[in-house]
Write an enzyme that holds these catalytic residues in place. Sequence first.
Site, PDB file in Angstrom:
ATOM      1  N   SER A  73      76.204 -43.664 116.208  1.00 22.09           N
ATOM      2  CA  SER A  73      74.734 -43.684 116.351  1.00 22.09           C
ATOM      3  C   SER A  73      74.061 -44.362 115.164  1.00 22.09           C
ATOM      4  O   SER A  73      73.160 -45.193 115.344  1.00 22.09           O
ATOM      5  CB  SER A  73      74.198 -42.274 116.563  1.00 22.09           C
ATOM      6  OG  SER A  73      74.732 -41.385 115.630  1.00 22.09           O
ATOM      7  N   HIS A 105      81.290 -38.559 120.610  1.00 20.56           N
ATOM      8  CA  HIS A 105      80.354 -38.434 119.477  1.00 20.56           C
ATOM      9  C   HIS A 105      79.498 -37.188 119.739  1.00 20.56           C
ATOM     10  O   HIS A 105      80.037 -36.096 119.895  1.00 20.56           O
ATOM     11  CB  HIS A 105      79.542 -39.743 119.414  1.00 20.56           C
ATOM     12  CG  HIS A 105      78.740 -39.948 118.155  1.00 20.56           C
ATOM     13  ND1 HIS A 105      78.919 -39.222 117.012  1.00 20.56           N
ATOM     14  CD2 HIS A 105      77.737 -40.836 117.873  1.00 20.56           C
ATOM     15  CE1 HIS A 105      78.063 -39.649 116.088  1.00 20.56           C
ATOM     16  NE2 HIS A 105      77.326 -40.619 116.591  1.00 20.56           N
ATOM     17  N   HIS A 163      88.389 -35.393 113.613  1.00 22.88           N
ATOM     18  CA  HIS A 163      87.279 -36.212 113.101  1.00 22.88           C
ATOM     19  C   HIS A 163      87.827 -37.553 112.621  1.00 22.88           C
ATOM     20  O   HIS A 163      88.958 -37.635 112.151  1.00 22.88           O
ATOM     21  CB  HIS A 163      86.574 -35.502 111.937  1.00 22.88           C
ATOM     22  CG  HIS A 163      85.201 -36.036 111.714  1.00 22.88           C
ATOM     23  ND1 HIS A 163      84.950 -37.107 110.893  1.00 22.88           N
ATOM     24  CD2 HIS A 163      83.998 -35.676 112.242  1.00 22.88           C
ATOM     25  CE1 HIS A 163      83.659 -37.371 110.915  1.00 22.88           C
ATOM     26  NE2 HIS A 163      83.051 -36.525 111.724  1.00 22.88           N
ATOM     27  N   ARG A 222      79.883 -28.089 107.794  1.00 22.50           N
ATOM     28  CA  ARG A 222      78.775 -27.741 108.693  1.00 22.50           C
ATOM     29  C   ARG A 222      79.249 -26.679 109.690  1.00 22.50           C
ATOM     30  O   ARG A 222      78.505 -25.788 110.081  1.00 22.50           O
ATOM     31  CB  ARG A 222      78.264 -29.002 109.415  1.00 22.50           C
ATOM     32  CG  ARG A 222      77.750 -30.057 108.440  1.00 22.50           C
ATOM     33  CD  ARG A 222      77.506 -31.386 109.129  1.00 22.50           C
ATOM     34  NE  ARG A 222      78.708 -31.920 109.736  1.00 22.50           N
ATOM     35  CZ  ARG A 222      78.746 -32.982 110.540  1.00 22.50           C
ATOM     36  NH1 ARG A 222      77.626 -33.622 110.824  1.00 22.50           N
ATOM     37  NH2 ARG A 222      79.884 -33.398 111.047  1.00 22.50           N
ATOM     38  N   ASP A 273      80.635 -29.690 115.820  1.00 22.93           N
ATOM     39  CA  ASP A 273      80.315 -29.306 117.194  1.00 22.93           C
ATOM     40  C   ASP A 273      81.048 -28.052 117.665  1.00 22.93           C
ATOM     41  O   ASP A 273      80.680 -27.469 118.675  1.00 22.93           O
ATOM     42  CB  ASP A 273      80.645 -30.468 118.142  1.00 22.93           C
ATOM     43  CG  ASP A 273      79.774 -31.679 117.860  1.00 22.93           C
ATOM     44  OD1 ASP A 273      78.619 -31.484 117.458  1.00 22.93           O
ATOM     45  OD2 ASP A 273      80.253 -32.808 118.018  1.00 22.93           O
TER      46      ASP A 273
HETATM   47  N1  HAX Z   1      92.427 -32.843 120.760  1.00 23.96           N
HETATM   48  C1  HAX Z   1      93.476 -33.544 121.214  1.00 23.96           C
HETATM   49  N2  HAX Z   1      93.855 -34.738 120.737  1.00 23.96           N
HETATM   50  C2  HAX Z   1      93.163 -35.204 119.690  1.00 23.96           C
HETATM   51  C3  HAX Z   1      92.072 -34.519 119.128  1.00 23.96           C
HETATM   52  C4  HAX Z   1      91.700 -33.299 119.718  1.00 23.96           C
HETATM   53  N3  HAX Z   1      90.641 -32.598 119.286  1.00 23.96           N
HETATM   54  N4  HAX Z   1      91.581 -35.253 118.105  1.00 23.96           N
HETATM   55  C5  HAX Z   1      92.331 -36.369 118.048  1.00 23.96           C
HETATM   56  N5  HAX Z   1      93.288 -36.347 119.003  1.00 23.96           N
HETATM   57  C6  HAX Z   1      94.224 -37.396 119.355  1.00 23.96           C
HETATM   58  C7  HAX Z   1      93.442 -38.652 119.710  1.00 23.96           C
HETATM   59  O1  HAX Z   1      92.960 -38.606 121.073  1.00 23.96           O
HETATM   60  C8  HAX Z   1      94.456 -39.736 119.469  1.00 23.96           C
HETATM   61  O2  HAX Z   1      95.335 -39.762 120.562  1.00 23.96           O
HETATM   62  P1  HAX Z   1      95.937 -41.165 121.114  1.00 23.96           P
HETATM   63  O3  HAX Z   1      96.754 -41.687 119.995  1.00 23.96           O
HETATM   64  O4  HAX Z   1      96.708 -40.744 122.324  1.00 23.96           O
HETATM   65  O5  HAX Z   1      94.742 -42.029 121.422  1.00 23.96           O
HETATM   66  C9  HAX Z   1      95.231 -39.185 118.266  1.00 23.96           C
HETATM   67  O6  HAX Z   1      94.975 -37.761 118.224  1.00 23.96           O
HETATM   68  C10 HAX Z   1      94.776 -39.774 116.948  1.00 23.96           C
HETATM   69  O7  HAX Z   1      93.377 -39.671 116.837  1.00 23.96           O
HETATM   70  P2  HAX Z   1      92.673 -39.451 115.417  1.00 23.96           P
HETATM   71  O8  HAX Z   1      92.977 -40.626 114.561  1.00 23.96           O
HETATM   72  O9  HAX Z   1      92.995 -38.113 114.882  1.00 23.96           O
HETATM   73  O10 HAX Z   1      91.141 -39.384 115.812  1.00 23.96           O
HETATM   74  P3  HAX Z   1      90.107 -40.581 115.989  1.00 23.96           P
HETATM   75  O11 HAX Z   1      89.592 -40.947 114.641  1.00 23.96           O
HETATM   76  O12 HAX Z   1      90.658 -41.655 116.851  1.00 23.96           O
HETATM   77  O13 HAX Z   1      88.974 -39.866 116.833  1.00 23.96           O
HETATM   78  C11 HAX Z   1      87.610 -37.998 117.406  1.00 23.96           C
HETATM   79  C12 HAX Z   1      88.154 -38.861 116.263  1.00 23.96           C
HETATM   80  C13 HAX Z   1      86.535 -37.086 116.865  1.00 23.96           C
HETATM   81  C14 HAX Z   1      86.978 -38.912 118.484  1.00 23.96           C
HETATM   82  C15 HAX Z   1      88.783 -37.171 118.008  1.00 23.96           C
HETATM   83  O14 HAX Z   1      89.280 -36.301 117.038  1.00 23.96           O
HETATM   84  C16 HAX Z   1      88.371 -36.388 119.251  1.00 23.96           C
HETATM   85  O15 HAX Z   1      88.407 -36.932 120.356  1.00 23.96           O
HETATM   86  N6  HAX Z   1      87.987 -35.076 119.077  1.00 23.96           N
HETATM   87  C17 HAX Z   1      87.494 -34.274 120.181  1.00 23.96           C
HETATM   88  C18 HAX Z   1      86.067 -34.668 120.529  1.00 23.96           C
HETATM   89  C19 HAX Z   1      85.103 -34.248 119.434  1.00 23.96           C
HETATM   90  O16 HAX Z   1      85.125 -33.141 118.924  1.00 23.96           O
HETATM   91  N7  HAX Z   1      84.171 -35.167 119.062  1.00 23.96           N
HETATM   92  C20 HAX Z   1      83.109 -34.873 118.087  1.00 23.96           C
HETATM   93  C21 HAX Z   1      83.343 -35.500 116.746  1.00 23.96           C
HETATM   94  C22 HAX Z   1      82.240 -35.187 115.764  1.00 23.96           C
HETATM   95  C23 HAX Z   1      81.062 -36.021 116.093  1.00 23.96           C
HETATM   96  O17 HAX Z   1      81.004 -37.238 115.961  1.00 23.96           O
HETATM   97  N8  HAX Z   1      80.037 -35.411 116.522  1.00 23.96           N
HETATM   98  O18 HAX Z   1      78.989 -36.095 116.855  1.00 23.96           O
END
Ligand code: HAX
Length: 426
Positions: free
Chosen positions: A234, A264, A310, A319, A365
Amino acid sequence: MAKTLKEKLASLIPKLREERKSLMAEHKAHKISEVTVAQAIGGMRGVKGMVCDTSVVEPDKGLIIRGMPIMELKDKWPEEIFWLLMTGSLPTADELAGLQKDLKANGEVPKYVWRVLKSMPKTSHPMAMLDTAILAMENESAFRKRYTEGMKKTDYWEPALDDALRILGTIHTIAAGVYRIKYKKGDLIAPSKKLDMGADYAKMLGLPPKKGQTYEMMRLYLTLHCDHEGGNVSANTCHTVGSALSDGFYAVSAGLNGLAGPLHGLANQECLGWVLQTMEKFGGAPSEKQIRDYAWETLNSGKVIPGYGHAVLRVTDPRFSAFNEFGHKYLKDNPVFQTVDRVFKVVPEVLKEHGKAANPWPNVDAGSGALLYYYGLKEFEYYTVLFSVSRSMGMLSQLVLNRALGTAITRPKSVSTEWLKNQVKG
Ligand code: HAX
């Protein structure tokens, strides 16, 4: 007499410009980052290619606003945080009162915005409603007006700040209106002349005050979500759109569209959903063993556990800790909160065993939804709107500072897959 925010910024900006000018004059060619193939393909993760002074996110510490860890700021009010983001220091009592007065003076939502919102389909997502309302309000932009009349580059920040105050003065009222229109909660509740932003937002939503706890919770919510440096979807989107000199209404609406994505900001609607699913499946607050089983079931079906992981953080998000502390203080016997607390005990271990997520710890979150639910906000599809009200403070302060510093239009170089293949040959 205390300075207004505009006067305060006017006194700070010459030094900031000087600092930037000398960095450019003396260290223009100094290398600060290198980019690997993995980063080019993987969302530019970790590439240092933009400047943001409002806050930094340290992987092992979390959010630090202007040098102050968020846990030290959790009892501050959102308006104090906006002043801090903008100026680098907390306001005095008089400065805070002045800012609150400025925001109230900017608080009237144009009637056409309500007409737009009321004409949207009943199935529109609340984020689509909020973003549309902000975009509709572009009609109010002081920046566009002044730019069209012809303005010096060095003056850009002033109407940008006017737009920021106009957006911040109204966004919580619009957001509350979105809630009441979308969920048929009755007439809109007018803003109060006296209440601060957090309390007024809770009141306009129509939430029962619960001896002021609801107000306290809302201030905490707005304070904790205010900013998360410049590279997240964002902030980065708002930055890019603003860099084309699109005004704050265009830029914030665009940034919020990014916040509406499930990886996000939308994650917060999904988190509580996941927690409630476990409760439904096991008929009440589940045991640690039941949560563990459900977490594995989620992972084995190829889904993520929302609220965990994250892109930058590698520790429990402070937070989350602040929300958890609040929960322990006021709602420790509530089964939804108890489940969130129990999930926190179990899920990091599961994610470690699973071995994929770089960060197994909860992000912001994971904890907020239980509090909102307890205080009467049960429509979790709405939660990202609350996040947006808060995050607009970060986006807008970054935008105003960028206009003050004459930050260039964003234009990174993309490369083709063919180019990448040629680079790695041999
Ligand atoms: N559950 C299961 N698998 C997860 C995970 C979770 N909570 N978090 C990461 N992974 C997986 C990823 O999907 C990725 O899998 P692939 O290799 O198969 O694609 C692998 O672990 C490596 O990912 P990463 O390097 O740890 O994480 P990224 O930096 O790519 O992504 C995310 C960060 C926040 C998007 C990710 O941790 C996620 O999808 N979390 C769940 C959704 C979430 O809570 N989002 C909110 C984030 C905070 C935010 O921005 N709020 O606004």
